[in-house]
Every structure is written in structure tokens, then in C-alpha cells.
Design an enzyme around this catalytic site. Sequence first.
Site, PDB file in Angstrom:
ATOM      1  N   ASP A  10      50.068  56.821  57.346  1.00  0.00           N
ATOM      2  CA  ASP A  10      49.829  55.439  57.809  1.00  0.00           C
ATOM      3  C   ASP A  10      51.123  54.948  58.464  1.00  0.00           C
ATOM      4  O   ASP A  10      52.153  55.629  58.420  1.00  0.00           O
ATOM      5  CB  ASP A  10      49.440  54.542  56.622  1.00  0.00           C
ATOM      6  CG  ASP A  10      49.161  53.102  57.066  1.00  0.00           C
ATOM      7  OD1 ASP A  10      48.602  52.921  58.167  1.00  0.00           O
ATOM      8  OD2 ASP A  10      49.516  52.162  56.342  1.00  0.00           O
ATOM      9  N   SER A  11      51.051  53.729  58.990  1.00  0.00           N
ATOM     10  CA  SER A  11      52.245  53.134  59.601  1.00  0.00           C
ATOM     11  C   SER A  11      53.260  52.692  58.545  1.00  0.00           C
ATOM     12  O   SER A  11      54.399  52.397  58.883  1.00  0.00           O
ATOM     13  CB  SER A  11      51.831  51.915  60.416  1.00  0.00           C
ATOM     14  OG  SER A  11      51.273  50.945  59.547  1.00  0.00           O
ATOM     15  N   CYS A  73      44.650  54.858  58.224  1.00  0.00           N
ATOM     16  CA  CYS A  73      45.059  53.814  59.149  1.00  0.00           C
ATOM     17  C   CYS A  73      43.866  53.451  60.015  1.00  0.00           C
ATOM     18  O   CYS A  73      43.376  54.284  60.800  1.00  0.00           O
ATOM     19  CB  CYS A  73      46.207  54.355  60.012  1.00  0.00           C
ATOM     20  SG  CYS A  73      46.762  53.172  61.240  1.00  0.00           S
ATOM     21  N   GLU A 151      54.425  44.138  54.417  1.00  0.00           N
ATOM     22  CA  GLU A 151      55.589  45.035  54.517  1.00  0.00           C
ATOM     23  C   GLU A 151      56.860  44.357  54.010  1.00  0.00           C
ATOM     24  O   GLU A 151      57.790  45.014  53.577  1.00  0.00           O
ATOM     25  CB  GLU A 151      55.775  45.511  55.966  1.00  0.00           C
ATOM     26  CG  GLU A 151      54.760  46.553  56.412  1.00  0.00           C
ATOM     27  CD  GLU A 151      54.975  47.945  55.808  1.00  0.00           C
ATOM     28  OE1 GLU A 151      56.124  48.316  55.562  1.00  0.00           O
ATOM     29  OE2 GLU A 151      53.971  48.653  55.578  1.00  0.00           O
ATOM     30  N   CYS A 185      41.760  47.510  57.634  1.00  0.00           N
ATOM     31  CA  CYS A 185      43.169  47.936  57.714  1.00  0.00           C
ATOM     32  C   CYS A 185      43.564  48.283  56.279  1.00  0.00           C
ATOM     33  O   CYS A 185      43.318  47.500  55.353  1.00  0.00           O
ATOM     34  CB  CYS A 185      44.036  46.803  58.252  1.00  0.00           C
ATOM     35  SG  CYS A 185      45.811  47.084  58.019  1.00  0.00           S
ATOM     36  N   HIS A 187      46.295  48.344  54.791  1.00  0.00           N
ATOM     37  CA  HIS A 187      47.243  47.429  54.146  1.00  0.00           C
ATOM     38  C   HIS A 187      46.526  46.318  53.358  1.00  0.00           C
ATOM     39  O   HIS A 187      47.064  45.798  52.382  1.00  0.00           O
ATOM     40  CB  HIS A 187      48.127  46.741  55.201  1.00  0.00           C
ATOM     41  CG  HIS A 187      49.322  47.535  55.630  1.00  0.00           C
ATOM     42  ND1 HIS A 187      49.229  48.599  56.493  1.00  0.00           N
ATOM     43  CD2 HIS A 187      50.647  47.398  55.339  1.00  0.00           C
ATOM     44  CE1 HIS A 187      50.446  49.091  56.718  1.00  0.00           C
ATOM     45  NE2 HIS A 187      51.327  48.375  56.021  1.00  0.00           N
TER      46      HIS A 187
HETATM   47  N1  DGL Z   1      47.497  50.203  57.838  1.00  0.00           N
HETATM   48  C1  DGL Z   1      47.186  50.402  59.216  1.00  0.00           C
HETATM   49  C2  DGL Z   1      45.730  50.145  59.505  1.00  0.00           C
HETATM   50  O1  DGL Z   1      44.930  50.481  58.665  1.00  0.00           O
HETATM   51  C3  DGL Z   1      48.180  49.910  60.227  1.00  0.00           C
HETATM   52  C4  DGL Z   1      48.633  48.500  60.135  1.00  0.00           C
HETATM   53  C5  DGL Z   1      49.722  48.218  61.143  1.00  0.00           C
HETATM   54  O2  DGL Z   1      50.712  48.953  61.145  1.00  0.00           O
HETATM   55  O3  DGL Z   1      49.565  47.293  61.949  1.00  0.00           O
HETATM   56  O4  DGL Z   1      45.334  49.682  60.529  1.00  0.00           O
END
Ligand code: DGL
Length: 267
Positions: A10-11, A73, A151, A185, A187
Site C-alpha cells: 500500500d502507499s 490499495c 498518516e 480505501c 486506510h
Molecule cells: N490506502 C490506499 C487506498 O486504498 C491509498 C491511499 C492514499 O495513499 O491516498 O486507496
Amino acid sequence: MDNRAIGIFDSGLGGLTALSALRELMPGENIIYFADSARVPYGAKSKKELMAMARQDLELMASFSVKLIIAACGTVSSNASRILESFPVPTVGVLKPGIRDMSLIPGEAPLGIIATQASIRAGAFRRELERLCPGREIIDLPCPRFVPLIESGHTGEDDPELKKAVEDSLAAAKEAGIAALLLGCTHYGLIAPAISAFLGEDVKLVSASRSAARAACLRLEQNGLTGGSGETLYYTSGDAGEFSAAASRLLARDIKARQLPVMEIKS
Ligand code: DGL
């Protein structure tokens, strides 16, 4: 039996929601987690950049000789699905499994989807849900304020900045009377309590991370590819100390990540 690891990327911190879900389902597997923290947020990137980054993330994972890769992600899953599908190592994204689970929500009340701005712009979450639930009203909303807050440690249900961002971002979903909300997402699972507190307990939250973990588990079991010793290794392209501290707090266990070089996009 296959003792090679499962790769999850993931990011940043979001993919830990998929990692936790997979750990519960498959405690014996080896997992390699990569957080591309130097380049977070992915949601603010263009489709072209995301396609290049998806390729790099997949190749990085493949360099660990993994048996399956979870693209944990939503932004990569919705902007680079063809790259995921054509990669030589089997991959599971969060989009299709999440939408499949969402399409099982009974009733006629509208269905909500929240994801990053790049995911909503790509339109793939909406298109896939419209295909499975023709005629059902769908509210899809980008939530660009969530990832930077998560984050930087604003994940508590009573965190005032997070509360305000949730209220502002989800007002239209609440107004529409949605039956369920897909956390498109990864996150967003980390702030599920704050989201539920605003929308009310009647709105079911569907975690695309959990859906992806279930899909990955099924795929490994069906192909006889399970096996391992339950080890997890963490890597980040960002600051290893910062990532380790945040991940240890979120997973309530001591995590020591190793640092990898930042990947450049060649134009
Ligand atoms: N967690 C990621 C997603 O599911 C990326 C979120 C991001 O870096 O903007 O989209």
C-alpha cells in the site's frame, strides 16, 4: 503446500487493515508488507503515475519471490487493474472483492462508496457496483482529507480534526440514508469507529481490506498454496522509525520495519 510469503503493499499504513484481516484468517502464512510511505498519498496522483507506481510496487514484491500479491490499495486497484491482472505473479486487489461483498447488502436503500479522489475519479468502484446492482442508487464520495490525517496519527474516534473531516466528507452519505458504506480505501478501516459514530450503528461498514483478505485466502486454499511459519516482515520507502512507531501503535505489537530506497518514476 507452498512456504513462500504473501506480499501486501500500500502507499502507507492503510494496507495494515488487509494484513490484520489476513493474519486472522491465515495465522501460519509468511507475509511481506511494503508501505510506499515516501510517496503517500497515492490518491493525489494521476492515473499515469499510478500505473507506473503499481508496476514498481508489483515488481518490488515479486523480487521477494512471493506466491501471491495483495494490492491493498483501492487507488491502485481502481487505476491499474489491467496491470494487476496481467502480472505474472497472481494478484488480488481490493476493488472486486469489496464490491462483491457490497452487492450482497439487501434492501433498496442507497449504497455508499468512499475512496480516494483518484479512485472516485477513475469511476471503477461505481461502475462495478452498478453492474452488480442495476437500478440501485449509489453515492460515491472522495475523502481527500482522511489519508493525511491517518498518516499523521489522527485516528482516535474523538480526535477533533478527524471528527470534523468525517462530518464534512460524509454529510451527503448520511443525508441520502445509505444502508451500507464501502471503505474503498484501505486506510479508512483505521478510522472505522469515527465513521460509525457519525453515520450511526445502522449503517453497515464494508471493509474492502477484509474482502480482499478473504479472496486471497480462498485463492491460496483452492490452489493448494498454503503454508509458512507465521512470520511477518515490514518494509517502507519512508522513514523506518516513523513507520515502525505508527504500525506498532495501530497493531498493538512491536514492529521493526526496514527501509528500502525511494522508487523514481521514469518519464
Ligand atoms: N490506502 C490506499 C487506498 O486504498 C491509498 C491511499 C492514499 O495513499 O491516498 O486507496
